[in-house]
Design a protein around this motif. Structure first.
Motif, PDB file in Angstrom:
ATOM      1  N   ARG A  54       0.844  -1.196   0.000  1.00 10.20           N
ATOM      2  CA  ARG A  54       0.000   0.000   0.000  1.00 10.20           C
ATOM      3  C   ARG A  54       0.874   1.239   0.000  1.00 10.20           C
ATOM      4  NH1 ARG A  54      -5.094   0.300   3.922  1.00 10.20           N
ATOM      5  NH2 ARG A  54      -5.737   1.853   2.373  1.00 10.20           N
ATOM      6  N   VAL A  55       0.376   2.250  -0.664  1.00 10.71           N
ATOM      7  CA  VAL A  55       1.002   3.558  -0.728  1.00 10.71           C
ATOM      8  C   VAL A  55       0.152   4.525   0.088  1.00 10.71           C
ATOM      9  CG1 VAL A  55       1.441   5.517  -2.268  1.00 10.71           C
ATOM     10  CG2 VAL A  55       2.081   3.197  -2.972  1.00 10.71           C
ATOM     11  N   PHE A  56       0.798   5.345   0.907  1.00  9.93           N
ATOM     12  CA  PHE A  56       0.105   6.381   1.668  1.00  9.93           C
ATOM     13  C   PHE A  56       0.786   7.716   1.394  1.00  9.93           C
ATOM     14  CE2 PHE A  56      -0.583   2.441   4.015  1.00  9.93           C
ATOM     15  CZ  PHE A  56      -1.947   2.462   4.232  1.00  9.93           C
ATOM     16  N   PHE A  57      -0.020   8.777   1.257  1.00  7.12           N
ATOM     17  CA  PHE A  57       0.556  10.084   0.948  1.00  7.12           C
ATOM     18  C   PHE A  57      -0.411  11.182   1.356  1.00  7.12           C
ATOM     19  CE2 PHE A  57      -1.600   8.380  -2.776  1.00  7.12           C
ATOM     20  CZ  PHE A  57      -2.444   9.409  -3.165  1.00  7.12           C
ATOM     21  N   VAL A  58       0.125  12.391   1.429  1.00  7.74           N
ATOM     22  CA  VAL A  58      -0.691  13.589   1.624  1.00  7.74           C
ATOM     23  C   VAL A  58      -0.755  14.286   0.273  1.00  7.74           C
ATOM     24  CG1 VAL A  58      -0.920  15.794   2.814  1.00  7.74           C
ATOM     25  CG2 VAL A  58      -0.024  13.798   4.043  1.00  7.74           C
ATOM     26  N   ASP A  59      -1.978  14.480  -0.246  1.00  8.83           N
ATOM     27  CA  ASP A  59      -2.109  15.035  -1.588  1.00  8.83           C
ATOM     28  C   ASP A  59      -1.977  16.548  -1.585  1.00  8.83           C
ATOM     29  OD1 ASP A  59      -4.587  16.105  -0.826  1.00  8.83           O
ATOM     30  OD2 ASP A  59      -5.768  14.675  -1.982  1.00  8.83           O
ATOM     31  N   ASP A  60      -2.141  17.160  -2.757  1.00 10.43           N
ATOM     32  CA  ASP A  60      -1.933  18.604  -2.868  1.00 10.43           C
ATOM     33  C   ASP A  60      -3.077  19.411  -2.271  1.00 10.43           C
ATOM     34  OD1 ASP A  60      -3.474  17.556  -4.965  1.00 10.43           O
ATOM     35  OD2 ASP A  60      -2.972  19.193  -6.331  1.00 10.43           O
ATOM     36  N   HIS A  61      -4.106  18.748  -1.764  1.00  3.70           N
ATOM     37  CA  HIS A  61      -5.167  19.417  -1.019  1.00  3.70           C
ATOM     38  C   HIS A  61      -5.016  19.204   0.488  1.00  3.70           C
ATOM     39  CE1 HIS A  61      -7.832  19.087  -4.857  1.00  3.70           C
ATOM     40  NE2 HIS A  61      -7.104  20.188  -4.850  1.00  3.70           N
ATOM     41  N   GLY A  62      -3.958  18.482   0.880  1.00  6.03           N
ATOM     42  CA  GLY A  62      -3.717  18.243   2.299  1.00  6.03           C
ATOM     43  C   GLY A  62      -4.431  17.047   2.877  1.00  6.03           C
ATOM     44  N   ASP A  63      -5.025  16.206   2.023  1.00  7.34           N
ATOM     45  CA  ASP A  63      -5.755  15.039   2.502  1.00  7.34           C
ATOM     46  C   ASP A  63      -4.873  13.801   2.560  1.00  7.34           C
ATOM     47  OD1 ASP A  63      -8.216  16.408   2.694  1.00  7.34           O
ATOM     48  OD2 ASP A  63      -8.592  16.114   0.546  1.00  7.34           O
ATOM     49  N   ASN A  64      -5.074  12.975   3.572  1.00  4.69           N
ATOM     50  CA  ASN A  64      -4.390  11.686   3.670  1.00  4.69           C
ATOM     51  C   ASN A  64      -5.047  10.695   2.713  1.00  4.69           C
ATOM     52  OD1 ASN A  64      -2.738  12.683   5.696  1.00  4.69           O
ATOM     53  ND2 ASN A  64      -3.989  11.862   7.348  1.00  4.69           N
ATOM     54  N   ARG A  65      -4.260  10.079   1.847  1.00  8.96           N
ATOM     55  CA  ARG A  65      -4.787   9.217   0.792  1.00  8.96           C
ATOM     56  C   ARG A  65      -4.023   7.895   0.744  1.00  8.96           C
ATOM     57  NH1 ARG A  65      -9.409  10.991  -2.245  1.00  8.96           N
ATOM     58  NH2 ARG A  65      -9.486  13.264  -2.061  1.00  8.96           N
ATOM     59  N   SER A  66      -4.622   6.916   0.033  1.00 15.07           N
ATOM     60  CA  SER A  66      -3.939   5.635  -0.162  1.00 15.07           C
ATOM     61  C   SER A  66      -4.073   5.173  -1.606  1.00 15.07           C
ATOM     62  CB  SER A  66      -4.499   4.559   0.775  1.00 15.07           C
ATOM     63  OG  SER A  66      -5.786   4.134   0.362  1.00 15.07           O
ATOM     64  N   CYS A  67      -3.044   4.467  -2.072  1.00 19.74           N
ATOM     65  CA  CYS A  67      -3.010   3.812  -3.372  1.00 19.74           C
ATOM     66  C   CYS A  67      -2.358   2.444  -3.181  1.00 19.74           C
ATOM     67  CB  CYS A  67      -2.193   4.624  -4.385  1.00 19.74           C
ATOM     68  SG  CYS A  67      -3.066   5.942  -5.267  1.00 19.74           S
ATOM     69  N   SER A  68      -1.967   1.829  -4.273  1.00 23.64           N
ATOM     70  CA  SER A  68      -1.206   0.577  -4.263  1.00 23.64           C
ATOM     71  C   SER A  68       0.032   0.760  -5.123  1.00 23.64           C
ATOM     72  CB  SER A  68      -2.064  -0.571  -4.808  1.00 23.64           C
ATOM     73  OG  SER A  68      -3.234  -0.756  -4.050  1.00 23.64           O
ATOM     74  N   GLY A  69       0.979  -0.161  -5.004  1.00 20.71           N
ATOM     75  CA  GLY A  69       2.194  -0.063  -5.812  1.00 20.71           C
ATOM     76  C   GLY A  69       2.969  -1.364  -5.772  1.00 20.71           C
ATOM     77  N   SER A  70       4.094  -1.367  -6.498  1.00 16.70           N
ATOM     78  CA  SER A  70       4.906  -2.574  -6.605  1.00 16.70           C
ATOM     79  C   SER A  70       6.374  -2.187  -6.755  1.00 16.70           C
ATOM     80  CB  SER A  70       4.472  -3.385  -7.826  1.00 16.70           C
ATOM     81  OG  SER A  70       5.304  -4.509  -8.023  1.00 16.70           O
ATOM     82  N   THR A  71       7.244  -2.942  -6.094  1.00 19.01           N
ATOM     83  CA  THR A  71       8.674  -2.745  -6.311  1.00 19.01           C
ATOM     84  C   THR A  71       9.057  -3.278  -7.694  1.00 19.01           C
ATOM     85  OG1 THR A  71       9.166  -4.857  -5.238  1.00 19.01           O
ATOM     86  CG2 THR A  71       9.280  -2.867  -3.868  1.00 19.01           C
ATOM     87  N   VAL A  72      10.044  -2.630  -8.314  1.00 19.91           N
ATOM     88  CA  VAL A  72      10.547  -3.021  -9.628  1.00 19.91           C
ATOM     89  C   VAL A  72      12.068  -3.048  -9.574  1.00 19.91           C
ATOM     90  CG1 VAL A  72      10.763  -2.298 -12.051  1.00 19.91           C
ATOM     91  CG2 VAL A  72       8.546  -2.183 -10.911  1.00 19.91           C
ATOM     92  N   ASN A  73      12.649  -4.100 -10.115  1.00 17.00           N
ATOM     93  CA  ASN A  73      14.102  -4.226 -10.122  1.00 17.00           C
ATOM     94  C   ASN A  73      14.742  -3.188 -11.042  1.00 17.00           C
ATOM     95  OD1 ASN A  73      16.646  -5.367  -9.586  1.00 17.00           O
ATOM     96  ND2 ASN A  73      16.545  -6.569 -11.465  1.00 17.00           N
ATOM     97  N   SER A  74      15.922  -2.722 -10.653  1.00 19.54           N
ATOM     98  CA  SER A  74      16.687  -1.753 -11.444  1.00 19.54           C
ATOM     99  C   SER A  74      18.113  -1.738 -10.920  1.00 19.54           C
ATOM    100  CB  SER A  74      16.083  -0.348 -11.319  1.00 19.54           C
ATOM    101  OG  SER A  74      16.241   0.143  -9.995  1.00 19.54           O
ATOM    102  N   GLY A  75      18.973  -1.010 -11.606  1.00 21.49           N
ATOM    103  CA  GLY A  75      20.344  -0.898 -11.130  1.00 21.49           C
ATOM    104  C   GLY A  75      20.429  -0.280  -9.750  1.00 21.49           C
ATOM    105  N   GLY A  76      19.558   0.692  -9.473  1.00 20.81           N
ATOM    106  CA  GLY A  76      19.570   1.355  -8.175  1.00 20.81           C
ATOM    107  C   GLY A  76      18.880   0.596  -7.075  1.00 20.81           C
ATOM    108  N   LYS A  77      18.028  -0.400  -7.411  1.00 20.15           N
ATOM    109  CA  LYS A  77      17.329  -1.240  -6.432  1.00 20.15           C
ATOM    110  C   LYS A  77      16.431  -0.433  -5.499  1.00 20.15           C
ATOM    111  CE  LYS A  77      19.775  -4.865  -7.787  1.00 20.15           C
ATOM    112  NZ  LYS A  77      19.174  -5.942  -8.600  1.00 20.15           N
TER     113      LYS A  77
END
Length: 326
Positions: free
Chosen positions: A114-137
């Protein structure tokens, strides 16, 4: 017919429960438009804080439980008819990676969250996401509308309040990970163009460990067309779901006005979750889309399909190339 499943997680054990286009310009979280160039970080260290609270301290269990599910507005077939088509461009793929630091049983649970963030209106929000392999890891992929409001009059979300919680189940055995930089396509940040509703977030290390080294990372591919067998995952948080479980739908994508489309009834909060091709062949699969836009008729609890931006070089490939070594 929809195929919906919930994944139940107990601590680190994973138990599957049954039943339940344009220029490849990019933008970073300081707002500048770039074209495949590196950009300086906004959050400079693991201890970045606002008002005395780090991101991990801000996102208490109570705030996570109360976060509003981020989700796009209702979409109809007419809304997709005039969307610009992405250029096919070259094919590309990057394989996934096993974790090297904490040695968990890496699978869809550890690499989704799960992703949690404060949006540009100041509200606490949630999304989803996934890790992806890369050189930087250090990468997490999600939807563009999980990092920026999209279009004129909207802004970046607070990078110092943006976190990813892998294997979320009312908490996580891997803790809360803080963002370092938010990246999205300018087609989304400037024009709210759904064809570019994809984002990559460079995460800060946690206790000196990079996130892919801790939990593993999916591969990624672009330019492979439509008609692919896909498993889409997410943490739907609007009714009839509550954000506490990882769900999936599976099927073969079809082309609807240039957008890969899949039948699924996950609700808001699943935004940004991965569309995985070749899922089940190894412990990782290839990210080939993200939950972007959902469709319903009259009742937002009765979603019947989702779309992803088409993963071309214009969308996912150029974004990945920009951030892969950060």
């Amino acid at each position: 017919m929809l195929l919906l499943r919930k994944f139940a997680v107990v601590l680190a054990a994973c138990v599957a429960g049954i039943g339940m286009m344009a220029s490849p310009a990019l933008a970073r979280s300081a707002g500048q438009s770039v074209d495949a160039e590196a950009a300086a970080g906004n959050a400079s260290s693991e201890t970045s804080s606002v008002n005395g609270l780090s991101a991990e301290e801000y996102w208490t269990p109570a705030r996570m439980a109360g976060a509003i599910a981020a989700g796009p507005s209702r979409v109809t077939a007419a809304d997709t008819a005039d969307q610009p088509k992405p250029r096919p461009g070259p094919k590309g793929r990057i394989d996934g990676a096993l974790p090297t630091a904490m040695s968990p049983q890496a699978d869809i649970h550890t690499m989704s969250g799960r992703v949690f963030f404060v949006d540009d209106h100041g509200d606490n929000r949630s999304c989803s996401g996934s890790t992806v392999n890369s050189g930087g890891k250090r990468l997490v992929f999600t939807a563009g509308h999980c990092v920026h409001g999209g279009g004129g009059g909207r802004d970046w979300f607070d990078v110092n309040r943006w976190v990813f919680v892998p294997q979320y189940h009312g908490g996580s055995p891997f803790g809360t990970w803080s963002a370092y930089q938010l990246w999205a396509k300018t087609g989304w940040t400037n024009d709210e163009n759904r064809a570019f509703d994809v984002a990559a977030v460079v995460m800060q290390p946690k206790n000196g460990v990079r996130i892919v080294d801790a939990v593993g990372g999916q591969g990624i591919k672009w330019g492979y067309g439509y008609g692919l067998p896909i498993y889409m995952f997410g943490y739907p948080a609007n009714p009839p779901f509550n954000g506490s479980g990882l769900y999936y739908c599976s099927g073969t994508t079809w082309n609807e006005s240039g957008f890969p489309t899949l039948g699924c009834n996950m609700t808001g909060g699943a935004s940004g979750g991965p569309w995985l091709n070749e899922y089940g062949a190894t412990f990782w699969a290839y990210l080939n889309g993200v939950n972007s836009w959902m469709f319903w008729e009259t009742d937002p609890t009765q979603v019947f399909k989702w779309q992803s931006p088409y993963f071309s070089y214009d969308t996912a490939g150029s974004l990945f190339d920009t951030v892969k070594d950060m």
